[in-house]
Design an enzyme around this catalytic site. Sequence first.
Site, short mmCIF file in Angstrom:
data_model
loop_
_atom_site.label_atom_id
_atom_site.label_comp_id
_atom_site.label_asym_id
_atom_site.label_seq_id
_atom_site.Cartn_x
_atom_site.Cartn_y
_atom_site.Cartn_z
N HIS A 184 0.83 -1.21 0.00
CA HIS A 184 0.00 0.00 0.00
C HIS A 184 0.87 1.26 0.00
O HIS A 184 0.44 2.32 -0.46
CB HIS A 184 -0.91 0.04 1.24
CG HIS A 184 -1.97 -1.01 1.25
ND1 HIS A 184 -1.75 -2.28 1.72
CD2 HIS A 184 -3.27 -0.98 0.84
CE1 HIS A 184 -2.86 -2.99 1.61
NE2 HIS A 184 -3.79 -2.23 1.08
N ASP A 256 -4.88 -5.93 -7.54
CA ASP A 256 -5.03 -5.22 -6.28
C ASP A 256 -5.24 -3.75 -6.64
O ASP A 256 -5.03 -3.34 -7.79
CB ASP A 256 -3.79 -5.41 -5.41
CG ASP A 256 -4.10 -5.32 -3.91
OD1 ASP A 256 -5.18 -4.82 -3.56
OD2 ASP A 256 -3.25 -5.76 -3.11
#
Length: 506
Positions: A184, A256
């Site tokens: 992330h 993702d």
Amino acid sequence: MVDDPGLRRLALRTLLAAFPGTTAPDWAGDLLADGLAGHTLFGGNITGPEQVAKLTGQLRSVRPDTLIAIDEEGGDVTRLGHRTGSPYPGNAALGAAGDPDLTRRVYAAIAADLAATGVNLNLAPTVDVNTESTNPVIGTRAFGAGPALVARHTAAAVRGLQSRGVAACAKHFPGHGATVKDSHLELPTVDASLDVLRTRDLPPFAAAVEAGVRAVMTAHIRVPSLTGTGPATFSRAALTGLLRDELGFQGAIITDALEMRGATAFASGIPQATVAGGIPLAAVAALSAGADLLCIGAAVDLPLVEAIAAEIALATTDGRLSVHRLEEAATRNAALAAWATPTTESAASSASHRPDLALGMSAARRGMTVEGVVGRLRDPLVMRLVAGWSIAAGKVPWGLGPHLATAEEIEVVADETSAPELAAHAGERPIVLVGRRIHNSPAARKLIEDLATTRPVGVVEMGWPSSWRPAAAEAFIVTHGASLASGRAAAEALNLTTHETQPTKP
């Protein structure tokens, strides 16, 4: 810019967008009418099951075959239970319980909860093999640290989810379990050979394919031996060569979230990356590598979706992406949506459906270990050690607090307090300390060890466990996760609960 409505519609068929709020804005529905594959729901979209059912009904009224996705892993990562915690333990607890049939039943219950709210694509299970104990983003989201164990539970989870008509998505290919960075925030590197990947990381994905998984999610990780300098999400060798050709997966490959730095940090290095940190360019690179369904992320608005669709359309005219590859991706996404389109009967079940709290509690108890004895820990002061949170999980409540009958609970920052201060506050009471990855904090370890020399002390570890044990502690409980159910199970083991037999309904 390419002004071609047909190409725009084709590009939209490869996108999973998102929107803010608990009702869908007009543009979210307009995009669906124009061909958008679907939307992902996050915690900010959710206040409760009936509201979610109304929201998904609003979206599906535009187009019945809309994909509505969510990250509902149980354990630490929950969207339906983001305000309270999940009523089901997560993967680490299920792996510790060691019963694949229990895993199947828990995931079938999660799927039933999702189906009742109109969600038809679960971005779960996490099937990474957590071989790196300091992994900041996987940890208790994994079934364990051994490929054979993870593979067994992966197959059970996939079958459980899909038995209720909710598509499963095994993640994060080719394996995020050996990383020490969070994708992330940056692009992690896994420096492993292909032989190591095949024996350590890929068996759970092979098990998922064998179990009929409908989707696989890519990881924004760099594996130099496979992906070169970029992430797997942009690697044709990983997605087409390894996942499609070697493992034989024929379903939808989902990325993702493209807003994650593990994707955009690399895409932003591509010349002319100017819009939203490179997300449109990342979308083109992922499609070219073999991805089918592009999860944009949570921070999405209409201009961003249009910019991505425009970049994809442009790429079909300048040689970066073939129209055939785009059509192939759209076809796979349509097949996924057709399989997962809710029936009238499942859509009508939301009003009467309730989570299986008894199953969740049973699984949490079986996935917990209790070392030592709790007899001298009656009426304690409970101290919850403040811990960080991951972007994947968000700020979901955790700990023993909701389950305590009379015990006082306080919040403690380990490196901002001392054992004498806490001992003074406790008075004559024993102390129970609750934390996540306590072993990673020297200050927390010292605090516990110092307190244990003065009074009875118990420890509840709700994160990824370690071999560390404070020598003088009376009891050490490992829950293998911080779900609502696991918190209740730990409080029960310490005889601290109310007289209820089930956790508060989320």
